[in-house]
Each structure stands twice: as structure tokens, then as C-alpha cells.
Design a protein around this motif. Structure first.
Motif, PDB file in Angstrom:
ATOM      1  N   ALA A   1     -22.451  23.489 -44.981  1.00  0.00           N
ATOM      2  CA  ALA A   1     -23.801  24.035 -45.078  1.00  0.00           C
ATOM      3  C   ALA A   1     -24.082  24.556 -46.485  1.00  0.00           C
ATOM      4  CB  ALA A   1     -23.990  25.148 -44.052  1.00  0.00           C
ATOM      5  N   SER A   2     -23.125  25.257 -47.085  1.00  0.00           N
ATOM      6  CA  SER A   2     -23.357  25.790 -48.430  1.00  0.00           C
ATOM      7  C   SER A   2     -23.419  24.656 -49.452  1.00  0.00           C
ATOM      8  CB  SER A   2     -22.280  26.801 -48.816  1.00  0.00           C
ATOM      9  OG  SER A   2     -21.024  26.185 -48.895  1.00  0.00           O
ATOM     10  N   ASN A   3     -22.579  23.628 -49.285  1.00  0.00           N
ATOM     11  CA  ASN A   3     -22.640  22.480 -50.196  1.00  0.00           C
ATOM     12  C   ASN A   3     -23.978  21.752 -50.081  1.00  0.00           C
ATOM     13  OD1 ASN A   3     -20.136  22.937 -51.264  1.00  0.00           O
ATOM     14  ND2 ASN A   3     -19.101  21.363 -50.074  1.00  0.00           N
ATOM     15  N   GLU A   4     -24.481  21.618 -48.859  1.00  0.00           N
ATOM     16  CA  GLU A   4     -25.774  20.949 -48.663  1.00  0.00           C
ATOM     17  C   GLU A   4     -26.901  21.757 -49.310  1.00  0.00           C
ATOM     18  OE1 GLU A   4     -28.366  18.100 -47.854  1.00  0.00           O
ATOM     19  OE2 GLU A   4     -26.210  17.942 -47.525  1.00  0.00           O
ATOM     20  N   PHE A   5     -26.845  23.087 -49.177  1.00  0.00           N
ATOM     21  CA  PHE A   5     -27.845  23.949 -49.796  1.00  0.00           C
ATOM     22  C   PHE A   5     -27.796  23.809 -51.326  1.00  0.00           C
ATOM     23  CE2 PHE A   5     -28.903  28.166 -51.618  1.00  0.00           C
ATOM     24  CZ  PHE A   5     -30.240  28.185 -51.286  1.00  0.00           C
ATOM     25  N   LEU A   6     -26.592  23.818 -51.887  1.00  0.00           N
ATOM     26  CA  LEU A   6     -26.450  23.658 -53.329  1.00  0.00           C
ATOM     27  C   LEU A   6     -26.939  22.287 -53.792  1.00  0.00           C
ATOM     28  CD1 LEU A   6     -22.982  25.363 -53.851  1.00  0.00           C
ATOM     29  CD2 LEU A   6     -25.186  26.162 -54.724  1.00  0.00           C
ATOM     30  N   MET A   7     -26.673  21.250 -53.003  1.00  0.00           N
ATOM     31  CA  MET A   7     -27.133  19.910 -53.364  1.00  0.00           C
ATOM     32  C   MET A   7     -28.659  19.845 -53.375  1.00  0.00           C
ATOM     33  SD  MET A   7     -24.716  17.955 -54.239  1.00  0.00           S
ATOM     34  CE  MET A   7     -25.516  16.375 -54.209  1.00  0.00           C
ATOM     35  N   GLU A   8     -29.314  20.497 -52.429  1.00  0.00           N
ATOM     36  CA  GLU A   8     -30.779  20.544 -52.414  1.00  0.00           C
ATOM     37  C   GLU A   8     -31.313  21.243 -53.661  1.00  0.00           C
ATOM     38  OE1 GLU A   8     -33.046  19.102 -50.442  1.00  0.00           O
ATOM     39  OE2 GLU A   8     -31.355  18.103 -49.473  1.00  0.00           O
ATOM     40  N   LEU A   9     -30.657  22.347 -54.053  1.00  0.00           N
ATOM     41  CA  LEU A   9     -31.072  23.036 -55.279  1.00  0.00           C
ATOM     42  C   LEU A   9     -30.866  22.146 -56.502  1.00  0.00           C
ATOM     43  CD1 LEU A   9     -29.670  26.640 -54.683  1.00  0.00           C
ATOM     44  CD2 LEU A   9     -32.059  25.916 -54.640  1.00  0.00           C
ATOM     45  N   PHE A  10     -29.765  21.400 -56.521  1.00  0.00           N
ATOM     46  CA  PHE A  10     -29.479  20.503 -57.647  1.00  0.00           C
ATOM     47  C   PHE A  10     -30.496  19.364 -57.706  1.00  0.00           C
ATOM     48  CE2 PHE A  10     -27.205  16.719 -59.272  1.00  0.00           C
ATOM     49  CZ  PHE A  10     -27.036  17.148 -60.581  1.00  0.00           C
ATOM     50  N   ARG A  11     -30.822  18.768 -56.551  1.00  0.00           N
ATOM     51  CA  ARG A  11     -31.783  17.663 -56.516  1.00  0.00           C
ATOM     52  C   ARG A  11     -33.174  18.108 -56.972  1.00  0.00           C
ATOM     53  NH1 ARG A  11     -29.526  16.419 -50.942  1.00  0.00           N
ATOM     54  NH2 ARG A  11     -27.801  15.027 -51.400  1.00  0.00           N
TER      55      ARG A  11
ATOM     56  N   ILE B   1     -30.818  24.144 -60.278  1.00  0.00           N
ATOM     57  CA  ILE B   1     -29.523  24.499 -60.854  1.00  0.00           C
ATOM     58  C   ILE B   1     -28.958  23.293 -61.602  1.00  0.00           C
ATOM     59  CG2 ILE B   1     -28.983  26.250 -59.111  1.00  0.00           C
ATOM     60  CD1 ILE B   1     -27.118  24.228 -57.778  1.00  0.00           C
ATOM     61  N   SER B   2     -28.052  23.570 -62.519  1.00  0.00           N
ATOM     62  CA  SER B   2     -27.439  22.500 -63.302  1.00  0.00           C
ATOM     63  C   SER B   2     -26.205  21.960 -62.575  1.00  0.00           C
ATOM     64  CB  SER B   2     -27.034  23.032 -64.680  1.00  0.00           C
ATOM     65  OG  SER B   2     -25.986  23.979 -64.531  1.00  0.00           O
ATOM     66  N   LEU B   3     -25.658  20.879 -63.121  1.00  0.00           N
ATOM     67  CA  LEU B   3     -24.460  20.283 -62.544  1.00  0.00           C
ATOM     68  C   LEU B   3     -23.292  21.256 -62.628  1.00  0.00           C
ATOM     69  CD1 LEU B   3     -22.928  17.891 -61.336  1.00  0.00           C
ATOM     70  CD2 LEU B   3     -22.574  17.041 -63.649  1.00  0.00           C
ATOM     71  N   GLU B   4     -23.183  21.988 -63.713  1.00  0.00           N
ATOM     72  CA  GLU B   4     -22.105  22.967 -63.866  1.00  0.00           C
ATOM     73  C   GLU B   4     -22.213  24.068 -62.813  1.00  0.00           C
ATOM     74  OE1 GLU B   4     -21.257  24.489 -67.762  1.00  0.00           O
ATOM     75  OE2 GLU B   4     -21.847  22.591 -68.683  1.00  0.00           O
ATOM     76  N   MET B   5     -23.410  24.559 -62.586  1.00  0.00           N
ATOM     77  CA  MET B   5     -23.609  25.591 -61.572  1.00  0.00           C
ATOM     78  C   MET B   5     -23.256  25.056 -60.188  1.00  0.00           C
ATOM     79  SD  MET B   5     -27.152  27.221 -63.047  1.00  0.00           S
ATOM     80  CE  MET B   5     -27.367  28.463 -61.810  1.00  0.00           C
ATOM     81  N   LEU B   6     -23.624  23.814 -59.927  1.00  0.00           N
ATOM     82  CA  LEU B   6     -23.296  23.197 -58.647  1.00  0.00           C
ATOM     83  C   LEU B   6     -21.792  23.137 -58.443  1.00  0.00           C
ATOM     84  CD1 LEU B   6     -24.160  21.448 -56.116  1.00  0.00           C
ATOM     85  CD2 LEU B   6     -23.839  19.484 -57.605  1.00  0.00           C
ATOM     86  N   LEU B   7     -21.066  22.688 -59.467  1.00  0.00           N
ATOM     87  CA  LEU B   7     -19.618  22.550 -59.343  1.00  0.00           C
ATOM     88  C   LEU B   7     -18.906  23.900 -59.303  1.00  0.00           C
ATOM     89  CD1 LEU B   7     -19.062  19.547 -61.762  1.00  0.00           C
ATOM     90  CD2 LEU B   7     -19.038  19.520 -59.260  1.00  0.00           C
ATOM     91  N   GLN B   8     -19.435  24.894 -60.002  1.00  0.00           N
ATOM     92  CA  GLN B   8     -18.808  26.216 -59.999  1.00  0.00           C
ATOM     93  C   GLN B   8     -18.976  26.928 -58.666  1.00  0.00           C
ATOM     94  OE1 GLN B   8     -20.681  28.130 -63.317  1.00  0.00           O
ATOM     95  NE2 GLN B   8     -19.289  27.219 -64.830  1.00  0.00           N
ATOM     96  N   ASN B   9     -20.108  26.736 -58.013  1.00  0.00           N
ATOM     97  CA  ASN B   9     -20.397  27.468 -56.777  1.00  0.00           C
ATOM     98  C   ASN B   9     -20.123  26.684 -55.505  1.00  0.00           C
ATOM     99  OD1 ASN B   9     -21.468  29.973 -57.919  1.00  0.00           O
ATOM    100  ND2 ASN B   9     -23.000  28.620 -58.790  1.00  0.00           N
TER     101      ASN B   9
ATOM    102  N   ALA C   1     -14.073  19.487 -58.006  1.00  0.00           N
ATOM    103  CA  ALA C   1     -14.935  20.270 -58.890  1.00  0.00           C
ATOM    104  C   ALA C   1     -14.209  20.733 -60.147  1.00  0.00           C
ATOM    105  CB  ALA C   1     -15.508  21.468 -58.145  1.00  0.00           C
ATOM    106  N   ASP C   2     -12.966  21.201 -60.033  1.00  0.00           N
ATOM    107  CA  ASP C   2     -12.250  21.718 -61.193  1.00  0.00           C
ATOM    108  C   ASP C   2     -12.023  20.629 -62.248  1.00  0.00           C
ATOM    109  OD1 ASP C   2     -12.139  24.270 -60.184  1.00  0.00           O
ATOM    110  OD2 ASP C   2     -10.193  23.969 -59.224  1.00  0.00           O
ATOM    111  N   LYS C   3     -11.577  19.461 -61.795  1.00  0.00           N
ATOM    112  CA  LYS C   3     -11.332  18.366 -62.740  1.00  0.00           C
ATOM    113  C   LYS C   3     -12.631  17.931 -63.418  1.00  0.00           C
ATOM    114  CE  LYS C   3      -7.243  16.159 -60.819  1.00  0.00           C
ATOM    115  NZ  LYS C   3      -6.708  14.919 -60.260  1.00  0.00           N
ATOM    116  N   LEU C   4     -13.689  17.837 -62.630  1.00  0.00           N
ATOM    117  CA  LEU C   4     -14.963  17.413 -63.189  1.00  0.00           C
ATOM    118  C   LEU C   4     -15.509  18.451 -64.170  1.00  0.00           C
ATOM    119  CD1 LEU C   4     -16.950  15.101 -63.121  1.00  0.00           C
ATOM    120  CD2 LEU C   4     -18.070  16.156 -61.180  1.00  0.00           C
ATOM    121  N   LEU C   5     -15.370  19.733 -63.858  1.00  0.00           N
ATOM    122  CA  LEU C   5     -15.815  20.783 -64.776  1.00  0.00           C
ATOM    123  C   LEU C   5     -15.030  20.733 -66.086  1.00  0.00           C
ATOM    124  CD1 LEU C   5     -16.469  23.948 -62.593  1.00  0.00           C
ATOM    125  CD2 LEU C   5     -18.019  22.917 -64.229  1.00  0.00           C
ATOM    126  N   GLN C   6     -13.720  20.516 -65.994  1.00  0.00           N
ATOM    127  CA  GLN C   6     -12.907  20.411 -67.200  1.00  0.00           C
ATOM    128  C   GLN C   6     -13.341  19.213 -68.046  1.00  0.00           C
ATOM    129  OE1 GLN C   6      -8.830  20.278 -65.944  1.00  0.00           O
ATOM    130  NE2 GLN C   6      -8.755  22.459 -65.460  1.00  0.00           N
TER     131      GLN C   6
END
Length: 183
Positions: free
Chosen positions: A132-142, A146-154, A160-165
Motif C-alpha cells: 500500500a505504501s509503495n503504491e501511494f509513493l508510485m502515485e505521487l511519483f507518476r 516527488i522525485s525518483l530519489e525520494m521514491l527510492l528513499q521512502n 532501492a539501495d543499489k539504484l540510489l547508489q
């Protein structure tokens, strides 16, 4: 005691009574087959199925909050009972390895009249809550909130860690190339 009386192996309404009770529970509680994982009838729109899940979750929220309150009350009563009952030092078996010897030993003199407040908090470790939280974050990203970094951090994404690095490394490299002297 209630008994079922059957003549010639015919049932006198026990199944119908149980079926009626189950339908009443479902209708009154608002918990539909969608949240129970039952397959939808053919022709049921996906939006209706999703709406039934959402409404059932909303109806259960009060029940879960009441259960949480009962657990907190129970745990406080257990702690008060422990404070009154144990008079000797005791070793407490605690999960994890971040505790020292002084924390794993119960000393009645130190704990006897201690007042405390207990709070049970939800965790994101359950798959349903993470989803549910991932879906909410994806809606905010779409929607661009929010930015891609914020999406991956939260978010709770396994990669997420590898992609952020990789993103930070790419940004650092592009910054170095932009600041390098031009010849």
C-alpha cells in the motif's frame, strides 16, 4: 442445550441458519469476498473489486484500533503484575543481541514503583502495508509530486539501495565532467 432433530436423514434448517448468520456477518461488517481473497464473479469490474477491498479495509480499521488498545491495556496489566509479584532478581530472555547484562536482568528494587507508558506502533514489515505504501509513493511519483530519489528513499523496494547508489554515482560523474576544465 440446543439440538438438531433430524427425521429420515433430513436436516431441519441447521445449514440454512448457519448460512444466514454468515451472510449477516458479511453484510454487517462490510467485509466482502474481495478482501478475503475470493475470486470475483464473472463480469465484476476490477474497479468495483478494488473498491470492495478498500471499503472492507476501512470498516476493519476500527476493529484493529480496538484490538491494539486491548493489547496495550493487557501489556500494562502484565507489567504491573510483574512489578507486584516478582521479589527476586530474574534473568529475562530478550530477543536480539543489542542488550547488555544489566538490561537482561530484572531487579525488583529498580522497577518496583516505576510508572511507564506503553505504545504499540504499526510497522512496515507486513507485505500488505508495504504494498500500500509503495503504491501511494508510485502515485505521487507518476503525478510528479516527488522525485525518483525520494521514491527510492521512502519506498520498500528490494533494489532501492543499489539504484540510489547508481544514481548518486552517475550524478557525481556528470558533475565532475561539467566542472572539468575545457581544453
Amino acid at each position: 442445550m440446543p439440538q438438531q432433530i433430524a427425521v429420515n436423514a433430513t436436516q431441519v434448517g441447521a445449514y440454512e441458519m448457519l448460512s444466514l448468520q454468515m451472510r449477516l456477518f458479511e453484510d454487517i461488517s462490510g467485509v466482502h469476498g474481495a478482501i478475503q481473497g475470493k475470486a470475483a464473479q464473472s463480469g465484476t469490474p476490477a474497479s468495483l473489486y478494488a473498491q470492495q477491498i478498500q471499503y472492507s479495509s476501512t470498516n476493519l480499521l476500527d476493529l484493529f484500533e480496538s484490538f491494539k488498545t486491548f493489547r496495550e491495556d493487557r501489556d500494562i496489566k502484565i507489567m504491573k503484575t510483574i512489578q507486584q509479584f516478582y521479589s527476586d532478581n530474574r534473568y529475562l530472555n530478550l530477543a536480539g543481541n543489542n542488550y547488555g547484562k544489566e538490561i537482561s536482568t530484572y531487579t525488583p528494587e529498580e522497577v518496583r514503583n516505576t510508572e511507564f507508558d506503553l505504545s504499540i506502533a504499526e510497522t512496515l514489515s507486513t507485505p500488505a502495508l508495504r504494498m500500500a505504501s509503495n503504491e501511494f509513493l508510485m502515485e505521487l511519483f507518476r503525478s510528479g509530486k516527488i522525485s525518483l530519489e525520494m521514491l527510492l528513499q521512502n519506498g520498500a523496494f528490494p533494489f532501492a539501495d543499489k539504484l540510489l547508489q547508481a544514481i548518486h554515482q552517475s550524478q557525481a560523474e556528470s558533475t565532475q565532467q561539467n566542472t572539468a576544465p575545457q581544453i
